[in-house]
Design a protein around this motif. Structure first.
Motif, PDB file in Angstrom:
ATOM      1  N   TRP A  93      -1.428   2.335  -1.975  1.00 54.77           N
ATOM      2  CA  TRP A  93       0.403   2.256  -1.555  1.00 54.77           C
ATOM      3  C   TRP A  93       0.927   3.293  -0.257  1.00 54.77           C
ATOM      4  O   TRP A  93       1.721   3.924   0.198  1.00 54.77           O
ATOM      5  CB  TRP A  93       1.518   2.532  -2.728  1.00 54.77           C
ATOM      6  CG  TRP A  93       1.468   1.510  -3.406  1.00 54.77           C
ATOM      7  CD1 TRP A  93       1.315   0.041  -3.251  1.00 54.77           C
ATOM      8  CD2 TRP A  93       2.139   1.280  -4.775  1.00 54.77           C
ATOM      9  NE1 TRP A  93       0.965  -0.853  -4.076  1.00 54.77           N
ATOM     10  CE2 TRP A  93       1.507   0.304  -5.308  1.00 54.77           C
ATOM     11  CE3 TRP A  93       2.764   1.981  -5.654  1.00 54.77           C
ATOM     12  CZ2 TRP A  93       2.404  -0.498  -6.689  1.00 54.77           C
ATOM     13  CZ3 TRP A  93       2.965   1.722  -6.847  1.00 54.77           C
ATOM     14  CH2 TRP A  93       2.806   0.394  -7.463  1.00 54.77           C
ATOM     15  N   GLU A 112       0.700  -0.289   4.629  1.00 67.14           N
ATOM     16  CA  GLU A 112       1.452  -1.880   4.637  1.00 67.14           C
ATOM     17  C   GLU A 112       1.700  -2.387   3.378  1.00 67.14           C
ATOM     18  O   GLU A 112       3.466  -2.338   3.006  1.00 67.14           O
ATOM     19  CB  GLU A 112       0.824  -2.386   5.553  1.00 67.14           C
ATOM     20  CG  GLU A 112       1.241  -2.135   7.050  1.00 67.14           C
ATOM     21  CD  GLU A 112       2.526  -2.629   7.851  1.00 67.14           C
ATOM     22  OE1 GLU A 112       3.022  -2.728   7.626  1.00 67.14           O
ATOM     23  OE2 GLU A 112       2.257  -1.295   8.259  1.00 67.14           O
ATOM     24  N   GLN A 113       0.954  -1.849   2.394  1.00 61.93           N
ATOM     25  CA  GLN A 113       1.128  -2.135   1.327  1.00 61.93           C
ATOM     26  C   GLN A 113       2.360  -1.805   0.528  1.00 61.93           C
ATOM     27  O   GLN A 113       2.906  -2.077  -0.454  1.00 61.93           O
ATOM     28  CB  GLN A 113      -0.582  -1.871   0.109  1.00 61.93           C
ATOM     29  CG  GLN A 113      -0.762  -3.601  -0.555  1.00 61.93           C
ATOM     30  CD  GLN A 113      -2.201  -3.003  -1.151  1.00 61.93           C
ATOM     31  OE1 GLN A 113      -2.672  -2.035  -0.634  1.00 61.93           O
ATOM     32  NE2 GLN A 113      -2.288  -3.294  -1.899  1.00 61.93           N
ATOM     33  N   GLU A 116       5.675  -2.813   1.448  1.00 58.53           N
ATOM     34  CA  GLU A 116       5.735  -3.767   0.628  1.00 58.53           C
ATOM     35  C   GLU A 116       6.303  -3.635  -1.333  1.00 58.53           C
ATOM     36  O   GLU A 116       6.892  -4.046  -1.125  1.00 58.53           O
ATOM     37  CB  GLU A 116       4.270  -4.695   0.930  1.00 58.53           C
ATOM     38  CG  GLU A 116       5.016  -6.434   0.298  1.00 58.53           C
ATOM     39  CD  GLU A 116       5.813  -7.012   0.662  1.00 58.53           C
ATOM     40  OE1 GLU A 116       5.719  -7.789  -0.380  1.00 58.53           O
ATOM     41  OE2 GLU A 116       6.235  -7.170   1.737  1.00 58.53           O
TER      42      GLU A 116
END
Length: 169
Positions: A93, A112-113, A116
């Motif tokens: 993350w 990006e994780q 999200e």
């Protein structure tokens, strides 16, 4: 504003009303923090403090902050931040990047994780905050709570450059 007594001076004990107010405040804050921790552990497998770190990064320019700045924003020690960032890195993350202008400095960068996870987790977290706090009080009470907490925070915000601050430890 009166501070702690000096030697030989009698302490200013809390009145019964102040004692009741203090105890209900501590009780409510403890329950609220536990409620939010449980919701975030259930929905995202992270404690509230980690969520706060991800939010802090998401709101920063380029979704990146110097580690010292992130520790200051979160009001936690650098050691605790380093441990938290290691866990967030393990989850994919956050990533660390070296600071080009300071060989000892590092940035924490939201991946990006991580974005999200925030996108998926934020609605449940906001719902938990709303249900636990804002749906229970009137607009007038909300404004009073804001005003009181603003006064308390302002009074506790260290102004001395040599203050013993968590993020400097």
């Amino acid at each position: 504003m009166k501070t702690a007594p000096t030697s030989g001076e009698e302490p200013r004990w809390l009145t019964e009303e102040e004692q009741r107010t203090w105890r209900v405040y501590v009780h409510a804050v403890t329950l609220l923090e536990d409620h939010l921790d449980r919701q975030l552990q259930r929905d995202a497998g992270m404690p509230h403090v980690y969520y706060g770190l991800l939010v802090g990064l998401s709101e920063a320019p380029g979704q990146r902050l110097r580690m010292t700045e992130l520790a200051m924003k979160a009001k936690i020690t650098r050691s605790r931040l380093s441990h938290a960032i290691a866990r967030l890195e393990k989850n994919g993350w956050v990533r660390r990047e070296d600071c080009p202008s300071d060989k000892r400095g590092q940035f924490a960068v939201l991946t990006e994780q991580g974005k999200e996870v925030l996108r998926r987790t934020a609605p449940g977290h906001v719902g938990a905050v709303r249900q636990a706090l804002f749906d229970r009080i009137s607009d007038e009470q909300r404004q009073t709570l804001h005003d009181v907490m603003d006064i308390v925070a302002e009074g506790l915000q260290p102004k001395d450059a040599n203050a013993d601050l968590p993020w400097l430890r």
